[in-house]
Design an enzyme around this catalytic site. Structure first.
Site: not given
Ligand code: AMP
Length: 220
Positions: A13, A88, A127, A160, A171
């Site tokens: 994404k 989400r 990654r 990360r 996740r």
């Molecule tokens: P990402 O970089 O999109 O994989 O997001 C990393 C982490 O940030 C996720 O595993 C959540 O802990 C938090 N996070 C990101 N976007 C959201 C969202 N829309 N709602 C809740 N937690 C989020």
């Protein structure tokens, strides 16, 4: 144009949203990046988000929605936005819809980037990401030319914290339990278009750009 990029962690994404936003001159909002920025700056929001992120859990809706609504009020969002990693949950979906309706706007399309679970696990566990420009690499499938250095900007590459094996599993579990229901929601509203997330970055991007041109008629 207001577009949501939906997909499991590791579906690509972030990479695709950044490229497509540039191509279509739309703002790119990635809630995960916003939380990581807040953590880097050591703000109260960052500290709170860290508690959830390091466990692979979602940050609570009220915190996430408040941050997002403030961000979409910025002038650069007036021409349109690509939402990456938001919404989400169904509660986030409703909050976003409500806020757009108030401005006589609506989500135009939802691009669901589909990748099989096994492939997601492989991608996430190898990654590495550039600290400066966020370009992702994979130690086996797309390594950088020089180990630990970004090909694009020579920035330092890092893994990360939430790309550790136990957190990755959590996740993915969270995605299937809390975010996957959004696929049905947006299929019912006729906004979802499914795109194959397996292929080169260019191939997947082509699929997305084609999908954005097509009328959305649910899943292919
Ligand atoms: P990402 O970089 O999109 O994989 O997001 C990393 C982490 O940030 C996720 O595993 C959540 O802990 C938090 N996070 C990101 N976007 C959201 C969202 N829309 N709602 C809740 N937690 C989020």
């Amino acid at each position: 144009m207001y577009v949501i990029f939906l997909g499991a962690p590791g579906a690509g994404k972030g990479t695709q949203a950044a490229e497509v936003a540039k191509e279509l001159k739309l703002a790119h909002i990635a809630t995960g990046d916003m939380f990581r920025d807040a953590q880097k700056k050591g703000t109260a929001l960052g500290l709170k988000a860290k508690e959830y992120m390091e466990k692979g859990k979602l940050v609570p809706d009220e915190i996430t929605v408040a941050m997002l609504l403030e961000r979409i009020a910025a002038p650069d969002c007036r021409q349109g936005v690509i939402f990456d990693g938001f919404p989400r949950t169904l509660a986030q979906t409703e909050a976003l819809d409500k806020s757009l309706v108030k401005q006589s706007k609506a989500i135009d399309k939802v691009i669901f980037i589909k990748v099989a679970e096994e492939e997601l696990l492989t991608r996430l566990s190898g990654r590495w990401i550039c600290r400066q420009c966020q370009t992702p690499y994979h130690e086996v499938t797309s390594p950088p030319k020089i180990k630990g250095k970004c090909d694009r900007c020579s920035g330092e590459l890092y893994q990360r914290d939430d790309d550790k094996p136990t957190t990755i599993k959590e996740r993915l579990k969270v995605f299937f339990a809390q975010t996957a229901p959004l696929i049905d929601y947006y299929t019912r509203t006729g906004k979802l278009v499914e795109v194959n997330g397996v292929g080169t970055v260019e191939e997947v991007q082509k699929g997305i750009l084609n999908a954005l041109k097509r009328r959305s008629a649910g899943r292919k």
